[in-house]
Enzyme design. Structure first.
Site, PDB file in Angstrom:
ATOM      1  N   SER A   1       0.827  -1.218   0.000  1.00  0.00           N
ATOM      2  CA  SER A   1       0.000   0.000   0.000  1.00  0.00           C
ATOM      3  C   SER A   1       0.860   1.266   0.000  1.00  0.00           C
ATOM      4  CB  SER A   1      -0.895   0.027   1.238  1.00  0.00           C
ATOM      5  OG  SER A   1      -1.646  -1.154   1.330  1.00  0.00           O
TER       6      SER A   1
HETATM    7  N1  SAH Z   1      -0.480  -5.301   3.920  1.00  0.00           N
HETATM    8  C1  SAH Z   1       0.306  -5.580   2.734  1.00  0.00           C
HETATM    9  C2  SAH Z   1      -0.395  -5.208   1.447  1.00  0.00           C
HETATM   10  C3  SAH Z   1      -1.487  -6.094   1.183  1.00  0.00           C
HETATM   11  S1  SAH Z   1      -2.048  -6.316  -0.470  1.00  0.00           S
HETATM   12  C4  SAH Z   1       1.657  -4.925   2.789  1.00  0.00           C
HETATM   13  O1  SAH Z   1       1.942  -4.179   3.734  1.00  0.00           O
HETATM   14  O2  SAH Z   1       2.463  -5.189   1.882  1.00  0.00           O
HETATM   15  C5  SAH Z   1      -3.353  -7.430  -0.019  1.00  0.00           C
HETATM   16  C6  SAH Z   1      -2.885  -8.815   0.339  1.00  0.00           C
HETATM   17  O3  SAH Z   1      -4.022  -9.520   0.808  1.00  0.00           O
HETATM   18  C7  SAH Z   1      -2.339  -9.598  -0.845  1.00  0.00           C
HETATM   19  O4  SAH Z   1      -1.072 -10.086  -0.543  1.00  0.00           O
HETATM   20  C8  SAH Z   1      -3.361 -10.716  -1.012  1.00  0.00           C
HETATM   21  O5  SAH Z   1      -2.789 -11.920  -1.474  1.00  0.00           O
HETATM   22  C9  SAH Z   1      -3.894 -10.851   0.389  1.00  0.00           C
HETATM   23  N2  SAH Z   1      -5.203 -11.495   0.473  1.00  0.00           N
HETATM   24  C10 SAH Z   1      -6.264 -11.406  -0.362  1.00  0.00           C
HETATM   25  N3  SAH Z   1      -7.292 -12.150   0.087  1.00  0.00           N
HETATM   26  C11 SAH Z   1      -6.874 -12.720   1.249  1.00  0.00           C
HETATM   27  C12 SAH Z   1      -7.490 -13.618   2.189  1.00  0.00           C
HETATM   28  N4  SAH Z   1      -8.744 -14.092   2.017  1.00  0.00           N
HETATM   29  N5  SAH Z   1      -6.773 -14.001   3.268  1.00  0.00           N
HETATM   30  C13 SAH Z   1      -5.504 -13.559   3.461  1.00  0.00           C
HETATM   31  N6  SAH Z   1      -4.880 -12.730   2.609  1.00  0.00           N
HETATM   32  C14 SAH Z   1      -5.545 -12.303   1.517  1.00  0.00           C
END
Ligand code: SAH
Length: 247
Positions: A96
Protein backbone atom coordinates in the site's frame (compact mmCIF):
# COMPACT_ATOMS: atom_id res chain seq x y z
CA UNK A 1 60.86 -15.69 -0.61
CA UNK A 2 61.74 -12.24 0.60
CA UNK A 3 58.49 -10.58 -0.53
CA UNK A 4 56.53 -13.32 1.24
CA UNK A 5 56.55 -11.55 4.58
CA UNK A 6 55.45 -8.28 2.98
CA UNK A 7 52.57 -10.00 1.19
CA UNK A 8 51.44 -11.52 4.46
CA UNK A 9 51.02 -8.03 5.82
CA UNK A 10 49.68 -6.37 2.67
CA UNK A 11 47.01 -8.95 1.81
CA UNK A 12 45.24 -8.64 5.18
CA UNK A 13 45.53 -4.85 4.96
CA UNK A 14 43.87 -4.86 1.54
CA UNK A 15 41.12 -7.15 2.86
CA UNK A 16 40.54 -4.95 5.89
CA UNK A 17 40.32 -1.80 3.80
CA UNK A 18 37.94 -3.46 1.30
CA UNK A 19 35.70 -4.36 4.19
CA UNK A 20 35.90 -0.80 5.47
CA UNK A 21 34.97 0.56 2.03
CA UNK A 22 31.99 -1.80 1.84
CA UNK A 23 30.84 -0.86 5.32
CA UNK A 24 31.16 2.82 4.46
CA UNK A 25 29.16 2.35 1.24
CA UNK A 26 26.48 0.54 3.19
CA UNK A 27 26.36 3.28 5.81
CA UNK A 28 26.10 5.89 3.06
CA UNK A 29 23.27 3.90 1.42
CA UNK A 30 21.44 3.61 4.73
CA UNK A 31 21.89 7.33 5.41
CA UNK A 32 20.44 8.12 1.97
CA UNK A 33 17.41 5.90 2.64
CA UNK A 34 16.95 7.51 6.04
CA UNK A 35 16.81 10.94 4.44
CA UNK A 36 14.23 9.70 1.88
CA UNK A 37 12.21 8.09 4.69
CA UNK A 38 12.21 11.26 6.77
CA UNK A 39 11.08 13.27 3.73
CA UNK A 40 8.28 10.71 3.14
CA UNK A 41 7.07 11.11 6.74
CA UNK A 42 7.18 14.91 6.58
CA UNK A 43 5.83 15.55 3.10
CA UNK A 44 3.33 12.73 2.55
CA UNK A 45 2.13 11.81 6.05
CA UNK A 46 2.57 14.49 8.73
CA UNK A 47 1.95 17.36 6.37
CA UNK A 48 0.51 16.21 3.03
CA UNK A 49 0.20 18.96 0.40
CA UNK A 50 -3.40 18.12 -0.57
CA UNK A 51 -6.85 17.24 0.79
CA UNK A 52 -5.50 14.39 2.95
CA UNK A 53 -5.83 14.65 6.69
CA UNK A 54 -2.37 14.84 8.30
CA UNK A 55 -1.33 11.90 10.49
CA UNK A 56 0.25 13.39 13.60
CA UNK A 57 0.40 10.34 15.92
CA UNK A 58 3.99 10.51 17.20
CA UNK A 59 4.47 6.74 17.54
CA UNK A 60 3.09 6.06 14.06
CA UNK A 61 5.39 8.71 12.55
CA UNK A 62 8.33 7.23 14.44
CA UNK A 63 7.58 3.72 13.10
CA UNK A 64 7.16 5.04 9.55
CA UNK A 65 10.47 6.86 9.98
CA UNK A 66 12.40 3.76 11.03
CA UNK A 67 11.05 0.69 9.16
CA UNK A 68 13.15 0.30 5.97
CA UNK A 69 10.38 0.26 3.32
CA UNK A 70 13.00 -0.21 0.57
CA UNK A 71 13.62 -3.74 1.90
CA UNK A 72 9.93 -4.66 1.41
CA UNK A 73 9.73 -3.91 -2.34
CA UNK A 74 11.15 -5.61 -5.43
CA UNK A 75 14.82 -4.85 -6.14
CA UNK A 76 13.98 -2.87 -9.27
CA UNK A 77 11.54 -0.68 -7.32
CA UNK A 78 13.98 0.29 -4.54
CA UNK A 79 14.49 3.79 -6.02
CA UNK A 80 10.73 4.41 -5.69
CA UNK A 81 10.27 2.82 -2.28
CA UNK A 82 9.64 6.13 -0.49
CA UNK A 83 7.37 7.69 -3.14
CA UNK A 84 3.72 8.56 -2.59
CA UNK A 85 2.13 5.49 -4.24
CA UNK A 86 1.58 1.73 -3.96
CA UNK A 87 4.06 -0.63 -5.67
CA UNK A 88 3.69 -4.13 -7.16
CA UNK A 89 4.96 -7.02 -5.03
CA UNK A 90 4.19 -9.81 -7.53
CA UNK A 91 1.23 -12.17 -7.95
CA UNK A 92 -0.98 -9.19 -8.87
CA UNK A 93 -0.69 -7.74 -5.35
CA UNK A 94 0.65 -4.42 -4.05
CA UNK A 95 2.32 -2.86 -1.03
CA UNK A 96 0.00 0.00 0.00
CA UNK A 97 0.84 3.68 -0.37
CA UNK A 98 2.84 4.86 2.70
CA UNK A 99 0.13 7.39 3.67
CA UNK A 100 -2.54 4.66 3.80
CA UNK A 101 -0.31 2.45 5.98
CA UNK A 102 0.21 5.38 8.37
CA UNK A 103 -3.47 6.37 8.33
CA UNK A 104 -4.74 2.85 9.07
CA UNK A 105 -2.15 2.43 11.84
CA UNK A 106 -3.32 5.74 13.33
CA UNK A 107 -7.04 4.87 13.01
CA UNK A 108 -6.47 1.58 14.84
CA UNK A 109 -5.52 3.67 17.88
CA UNK A 110 -3.21 1.01 19.33
CA UNK A 111 -1.36 0.73 22.63
CA UNK A 112 1.86 -1.22 23.38
CA UNK A 113 0.28 -4.18 25.21
CA UNK A 114 -2.20 -5.04 22.43
CA UNK A 115 -2.41 -8.01 20.06
CA UNK A 116 -3.39 -7.28 16.47
CA UNK A 117 -4.63 -9.46 13.62
CA UNK A 118 -3.80 -8.42 10.06
CA UNK A 119 -5.52 -10.03 7.07
CA UNK A 120 -3.37 -9.64 3.92
CA UNK A 121 0.33 -9.84 4.87
CA UNK A 122 1.55 -9.04 1.34
CA UNK A 123 5.12 -7.78 1.69
CA UNK A 124 4.93 -7.70 5.50
CA UNK A 125 5.44 -3.91 5.62
CA UNK A 126 2.19 -3.00 7.41
CA UNK A 127 2.87 -5.82 9.90
CA UNK A 128 6.39 -4.47 10.52
CA UNK A 129 5.00 -0.97 11.19
CA UNK A 130 2.40 -2.36 13.62
CA UNK A 131 5.04 -4.51 15.33
CA UNK A 132 6.71 -1.30 16.53
CA UNK A 133 3.42 -0.15 18.09
CA UNK A 134 1.92 -3.24 19.77
CA UNK A 135 2.96 -6.41 21.60
CA UNK A 136 2.20 -9.00 18.91
CA UNK A 137 1.05 -8.98 15.31
CA UNK A 138 -0.64 -12.07 13.85
CA UNK A 139 -0.83 -11.81 10.07
CA UNK A 140 -2.53 -14.10 7.55
CA UNK A 141 -1.77 -14.29 3.81
CA UNK A 142 -3.63 -16.39 1.24
CA UNK A 143 -0.84 -16.60 -1.40
CA UNK A 144 1.70 -19.16 -0.21
CA UNK A 145 4.77 -17.61 -1.87
CA UNK A 146 4.00 -14.15 -0.44
CA UNK A 147 3.45 -15.62 3.03
CA UNK A 148 6.79 -17.44 2.86
CA UNK A 149 8.67 -14.42 1.53
CA UNK A 150 7.19 -12.06 4.13
CA UNK A 151 7.92 -14.52 6.93
CA UNK A 152 11.57 -14.88 5.85
CA UNK A 153 11.96 -11.11 5.39
CA UNK A 154 10.48 -10.25 8.80
CA UNK A 155 12.69 -12.88 10.43
CA UNK A 156 15.81 -11.58 8.65
CA UNK A 157 15.06 -7.99 9.64
CA UNK A 158 14.44 -9.00 13.26
CA UNK A 159 10.68 -8.35 13.63
CA UNK A 160 10.33 -11.13 16.17
CA UNK A 161 6.81 -10.22 17.36
CA UNK A 162 5.20 -10.75 13.94
CA UNK A 163 3.69 -14.19 13.33
CA UNK A 164 2.82 -15.13 9.74
CA UNK A 165 0.41 -17.84 8.60
CA UNK A 166 -0.66 -18.96 5.13
CA UNK A 167 -4.46 -19.27 5.22
CA UNK A 168 -7.72 -17.67 4.11
CA UNK A 169 -7.92 -14.64 6.40
CA UNK A 170 -11.71 -14.54 6.03
CA UNK A 171 -11.66 -16.95 8.97
CA UNK A 172 -9.19 -14.87 11.00
CA UNK A 173 -6.75 -16.81 13.20
CA UNK A 174 -8.87 -18.63 15.74
CA UNK A 175 -6.02 -20.08 17.83
CA UNK A 176 -4.88 -16.58 18.82
CA UNK A 177 -8.30 -14.89 19.03
CA UNK A 178 -9.74 -12.68 20.38
CA UNK A 179 -7.78 -9.64 19.19
CA UNK A 180 -7.70 -6.06 20.49
CA UNK A 181 -7.50 -4.76 16.95
CA UNK A 182 -8.02 -6.16 13.43
CA UNK A 183 -6.74 -4.61 10.22
CA UNK A 184 -7.73 -5.91 6.80
CA UNK A 185 -5.56 -4.73 3.91
CA UNK A 186 -7.60 -6.20 1.04
CA UNK A 187 -11.10 -5.03 0.09
CA UNK A 188 -14.05 -7.11 1.25
CA UNK A 189 -17.54 -6.89 -0.23
CA UNK A 190 -18.93 -7.61 3.24
CA UNK A 191 -17.22 -7.60 6.63
CA UNK A 192 -16.35 -11.27 7.33
CA UNK A 193 -18.46 -12.41 10.33
CA UNK A 194 -15.60 -14.55 11.76
CA UNK A 195 -13.51 -11.37 12.08
CA UNK A 196 -16.27 -9.63 14.02
CA UNK A 197 -16.43 -12.64 16.33
CA UNK A 198 -12.63 -12.59 16.85
CA UNK A 199 -12.67 -8.93 17.91
CA UNK A 200 -12.57 -8.32 21.68
CA UNK A 201 -15.32 -6.26 23.33
CA UNK A 202 -14.02 -2.69 23.19
CA UNK A 203 -12.03 -3.63 20.08
CA UNK A 204 -11.70 -1.84 16.73
CA UNK A 205 -11.34 -3.05 13.16
CA UNK A 206 -10.18 -1.08 10.11
CA UNK A 207 -11.25 -2.59 6.77
CA UNK A 208 -11.83 -1.40 3.20
CA UNK A 209 -15.36 -2.39 2.17
CA UNK A 210 -16.83 -2.29 -1.33
CA UNK A 211 -17.37 -4.14 -4.59
CA UNK A 212 -14.37 -5.52 -6.48
CA UNK A 213 -12.44 -2.79 -8.30
CA UNK A 214 -15.28 -0.33 -7.61
CA UNK A 215 -15.25 2.41 -4.98
CA UNK A 216 -14.44 1.03 -1.58
CA UNK A 217 -14.68 2.86 1.72
CA UNK A 218 -12.17 2.58 4.49
CA UNK A 219 -14.48 1.56 7.31
CA UNK A 220 -14.01 1.55 11.08
CA UNK A 221 -15.89 -1.01 13.12
CA UNK A 222 -16.23 -0.63 16.87
CA UNK A 223 -17.34 -3.41 19.18
CA UNK A 224 -18.68 -2.05 22.46
CA UNK A 225 -18.02 -3.68 25.82
CA UNK A 226 -21.48 -5.24 25.52
CA UNK A 227 -20.79 -6.53 22.01
CA UNK A 228 -22.75 -3.93 19.99
CA UNK A 229 -21.29 -3.18 16.56
CA UNK A 230 -21.09 0.28 15.00
CA UNK A 231 -19.67 1.03 11.55
CA UNK A 232 -18.28 4.32 10.27
CA UNK A 233 -17.45 4.84 6.57
CA UNK A 234 -14.44 7.15 6.40
CA UNK A 235 -12.95 7.75 2.97
CA UNK A 236 -12.86 6.25 -0.52
CA UNK A 237 -9.85 3.97 -1.13
CA UNK A 238 -8.70 1.38 -3.64
CA UNK A 239 -7.36 -1.98 -2.46
CA UNK A 240 -6.85 -5.33 -4.18
CA UNK A 241 -9.78 -7.67 -3.44
CA UNK A 242 -10.01 -10.10 -0.56
CA UNK A 243 -10.01 -13.44 -2.38
CA UNK A 244 -11.24 -16.78 -1.13
CA UNK A 245 -8.96 -19.42 -2.66
CA UNK A 246 -5.55 -20.49 -1.46
CA UNK A 247 -2.90 -20.14 -4.17
N1 SAH B 1 -0.48 -5.30 3.92
C1 SAH B 1 0.31 -5.58 2.73
C2 SAH B 1 -0.39 -5.21 1.45
C3 SAH B 1 -1.49 -6.09 1.18
S1 SAH B 1 -2.05 -6.32 -0.47
C4 SAH B 1 1.66 -4.92 2.79
O1 SAH B 1 1.94 -4.18 3.73
O2 SAH B 1 2.46 -5.19 1.88
C5 SAH B 1 -3.35 -7.43 -0.02
C6 SAH B 1 -2.89 -8.82 0.34
O3 SAH B 1 -4.02 -9.52 0.81
C7 SAH B 1 -2.34 -9.60 -0.85
O4 SAH B 1 -1.07 -10.09 -0.54
C8 SAH B 1 -3.36 -10.72 -1.01
O5 SAH B 1 -2.79 -11.92 -1.47
C9 SAH B 1 -3.89 -10.85 0.39
N2 SAH B 1 -5.20 -11.49 0.47
C10 SAH B 1 -6.26 -11.41 -0.36
N3 SAH B 1 -7.29 -12.15 0.09
C11 SAH B 1 -6.87 -12.72 1.25
C12 SAH B 1 -7.49 -13.62 2.19
N4 SAH B 1 -8.74 -14.09 2.02
N5 SAH B 1 -6.77 -14.00 3.27
C13 SAH B 1 -5.50 -13.56 3.46
N6 SAH B 1 -4.88 -12.73 2.61
C14 SAH B 1 -5.54 -12.30 1.52
Amino acid sequence: MEWGVGALIIVPLVLVSLQAVNALAEQKGEARFRILREAMVREQIADPPDYRRPVRNRRVLQAMGTVPRHLFVKKQDIPWAYRDHPLPIGHGQTISQPYIVALMSDLLDVTPEQRVLEVGTGSGYQAAILSRLVKDVFTVEIIEVLAQQADARLERLGYRNVHVKMADGYYGWKAHAPFDRIIVTAAATLVPPPLIRQLKPGGKMCIPVGARYAIQYLTMIDKSETGDITMRKLLPVRFVPLTRTLR
